[in-house]
Design an enzyme around this catalytic site. Structure first.
Site, PDB file in Angstrom:
ATOM      1  CG  ASP A 105      -1.875  -1.117   1.281  1.00 10.60           C
ATOM      2  OD1 ASP A 105      -2.162  -1.681   0.211  1.00 10.60           O
ATOM      3  OD2 ASP A 105      -2.347  -1.437   2.383  1.00 10.60           O
ATOM      4  CE  LYS A 106       0.669   8.275  -2.286  1.00  9.97           C
ATOM      5  NZ  LYS A 106      -0.199   9.314  -2.839  1.00  9.97           N
TER       6      LYS A 106
END
Ligand code: URA
Length: 241
Positions: A105-106
């Site tokens: 995920d970012k």
């Protein structure tokens, strides 16, 4: 053996059209002879190729270990303005076709393999292989032993099937290591959510036999060693059987 124009383009010397111009312009020499035919076959291991007298560095496959920082997306290209992609961080790269093996995920940090070896990536990511991925997680509230046991057995996170059994080692009331064998979207965050917990920090520390090099700070990377590459390939062949 590989065509000269493909070889130059894969070595990052331009598009196929651009390198064809270099070749027809007489600027490319192969092992001491000028070659003007873009279809000329290069022996990647033995031929020495130069452009204007300068050696061309060619690598068929590149492998890097990146400590992905927060705020960077696990993609090769991102249409959303202002987003930096993980492959943008690999400044030394020669090849243009690098991609991350899987996604974080970012806002997740940690180990990401960056390569252009599609076969290796496919095997590491294949759901059948059940490659272990271990993360360090920090939670907003206390993780009880009972909650950890329930998560370890597998939980319904709203997908077709419950999650596969996983391993959780509690480090403190709100921190743990968690090892999962799948790679579903937001998997760990969704798992903890079933227990009313929010993941505040998530860092991947290993994937299969490969551990994140502790000397790499967020955003730093290094090429994988020959040993690490063979370890991944060998592991890949034997795991899950
Ligand atoms: N699980 C998540 O929720 N996020 C990640 O980035 C990786 C696993």
């Amino acid at each position: 053996m590989i065509r000269l124009d493909k070889y130059l383009s894969e070595a990052g010397k331009g598009t196929r059209t651009e390198v064809k111009k270099l070749i027809s312009g007489g600027r490319v020499w192969v092992s001491g002879s000028q070659v003007k035919d873009p279809a000329y076959k290069i022996d990647e291991d033995n031929d020495q190729v130069t452009i204007d007298g300068e050696d061309v560095r060619y690598l068929a496959m590149e492998y890097y270990m990146l400590n992905k920082p927060k705020g960077v997306v696990s993609a090769t290209r991102d249409s959303r303005k202002g987003n930096v992609c993980v492959t943008d961080l690999i400044h030394e790269r020669i090849r243009k076709d690098l991609f991350p093996v899987g996604r974080l995920d970012k806002d997740t940090e940690g180990l990401l393999i960056i390569t252009n070896d599609g076969e290796l990536a496919h095997r590491l990511l294949s759901p059948k292989k059940h490659v272990d991925k271990t993360y360090y997680a920090e939670l907003d509230k206390r993780l009880t032993g009972e909650a950890a046991s329930r998560l370890m057995e597998g939980v319904d996170i709203g997908d077709e099937k419950p999650t596969l059994p996983c391993v959780i080692s509690r480090l403190s009331d709100t921190t743990c290591f968690i090892t999962i064998r799948e790679g579903r979207y937001h998997e760990i965050k969704r798992m903890f959510k079933t227990e009313g917990l929010h993941v505040e920090e998530l860092r991947r520390i290993s994937m299969g036999p490969l551990a994140l090099d502790p000397s790499l700070g967020p955003g730093e990377y290094r090429p994988l060693t020959e040993e690490e590459i063979s370890m991944l390939k060998d592991f890949d062949r034997t795991d899950g059987e």
